[in-house]
Design a protein around this motif. Structure first.
Motif, PDB file in Angstrom:
ATOM      1  N   MET A  86       0.932  -1.150   0.376  1.00  0.00           N
ATOM      2  CA  MET A  86      -0.134  -0.242   0.130  1.00  0.00           C
ATOM      3  C   MET A  86       0.387   1.038   0.240  1.00  0.00           C
ATOM      4  SD  MET A  86      -3.166   0.412   2.514  1.00  0.00           S
ATOM      5  CE  MET A  86      -4.203  -0.495   2.114  1.00  0.00           C
ATOM      6  N   THR A 140       0.314   7.252  -0.181  1.00  0.00           N
ATOM      7  CA  THR A 140      -1.605   7.703  -0.799  1.00  0.00           C
ATOM      8  C   THR A 140      -1.822   7.635  -0.378  1.00  0.00           C
ATOM      9  OG1 THR A 140       0.193   9.470  -2.089  1.00  0.00           O
ATOM     10  CG2 THR A 140      -1.993   9.270  -2.484  1.00  0.00           C
ATOM     11  N   THR A 141      -2.594   6.057  -1.063  1.00  0.00           N
ATOM     12  CA  THR A 141      -3.632   5.516  -0.189  1.00  0.00           C
ATOM     13  C   THR A 141      -3.627   4.858   1.042  1.00  0.00           C
ATOM     14  OG1 THR A 141      -2.505   4.047  -2.482  1.00  0.00           O
ATOM     15  CG2 THR A 141      -4.370   3.246  -0.936  1.00  0.00           C
ATOM     16  N   MET A 142      -2.928   4.529   1.805  1.00  0.00           N
ATOM     17  CA  MET A 142      -3.149   4.672   3.126  1.00  0.00           C
ATOM     18  C   MET A 142      -3.903   6.627   3.854  1.00  0.00           C
ATOM     19  SD  MET A 142       0.809   2.986   4.298  1.00  0.00           S
ATOM     20  CE  MET A 142       0.323   3.517   6.235  1.00  0.00           C
ATOM     21  N   VAL A 186      -5.710   7.661   2.348  1.00  0.00           N
ATOM     22  CA  VAL A 186      -7.030   8.501   1.814  1.00  0.00           C
ATOM     23  C   VAL A 186      -7.715   7.815   2.305  1.00  0.00           C
ATOM     24  CG1 VAL A 186      -8.799   7.767   0.068  1.00  0.00           C
ATOM     25  CG2 VAL A 186      -6.190   8.963  -0.405  1.00  0.00           C
ATOM     26  N   VAL A 187      -7.046   6.415   2.389  1.00  0.00           N
ATOM     27  CA  VAL A 187      -8.117   5.735   3.386  1.00  0.00           C
ATOM     28  C   VAL A 187      -8.628   5.653   5.001  1.00  0.00           C
ATOM     29  CG1 VAL A 187      -8.030   3.058   4.699  1.00  0.00           C
ATOM     30  CG2 VAL A 187      -7.118   3.213   2.362  1.00  0.00           C
ATOM     31  N   ILE A 188      -7.132   6.672   5.613  1.00  0.00           N
ATOM     32  CA  ILE A 188      -6.935   7.821   6.981  1.00  0.00           C
ATOM     33  C   ILE A 188      -8.255   7.861   6.216  1.00  0.00           C
ATOM     34  CG2 ILE A 188      -6.303   8.132   8.577  1.00  0.00           C
ATOM     35  CD1 ILE A 188      -3.766   6.623   8.312  1.00  0.00           C
ATOM     36  N   THR A 189      -8.454   9.080   6.221  1.00  0.00           N
ATOM     37  CA  THR A 189      -8.849  10.444   6.014  1.00  0.00           C
ATOM     38  C   THR A 189     -10.646   9.774   5.776  1.00  0.00           C
ATOM     39  OG1 THR A 189      -7.459  11.387   4.335  1.00  0.00           O
ATOM     40  CG2 THR A 189      -9.719  12.481   4.658  1.00  0.00           C
ATOM     41  N   CYS A 190     -10.589   8.669   5.180  1.00  0.00           N
ATOM     42  CA  CYS A 190     -11.858   8.170   5.181  1.00  0.00           C
ATOM     43  C   CYS A 190     -12.676   7.333   6.365  1.00  0.00           C
ATOM     44  CB  CYS A 190     -11.896   6.996   4.101  1.00  0.00           C
ATOM     45  SG  CYS A 190     -11.825   7.961   2.398  1.00  0.00           S
ATOM     46  N   VAL A 191     -11.739   7.006   6.659  1.00  0.00           N
ATOM     47  CA  VAL A 191     -11.866   6.152   8.307  1.00  0.00           C
ATOM     48  C   VAL A 191     -12.483   7.183   9.027  1.00  0.00           C
ATOM     49  CG1 VAL A 191     -11.296   5.217  10.327  1.00  0.00           C
ATOM     50  CG2 VAL A 191     -11.130   4.118   8.132  1.00  0.00           C
TER      51      VAL A 191
END
Length: 78
Positions: free
Chosen positions: A1, A4-6, A8-13
């Motif tokens: 991963m 940048t993907t991390m 985005v995922v953390i921001t979404c969570v």
């Protein structure tokens, strides 16, 4: 991963959690408003009852302090 993907995922969570917290806050606020409305209605009823009882006590005080009542009481004591 990738990084940048991390992010985005953390921001979404984080936004998902914040959204759920906001929904719970709105539910609590709605319940509080309903409770306050119910309490206000009950307070109004209690105030009306106190006013009625105050009027009744005033009438009873007038009756008891009336001279005619005292004379009748003296007659009954004889």
């Amino acid at each position: 991963m990738s990084g940048t993907t991390m992010v985005v995922v953390i921001t979404c969570v984080v936004f998902g959690v914040l959204y759920e917290m906001y929904k719970k806050h709105l539910e609590f606020k709605t319940k509080t408003i309903q409770h306050n409305k119910t309490s206000d209605e009950y307070s109004i009823q209690l105030k009306q009852k106190v006013d009625q009882l105050t009027e009744r006590v005033q009438v009873l005080e007038k009756i008891v302090t009336d001279e005619g009542y005292q004379v009748q009481k003296d007659i009954n004591n004889l």
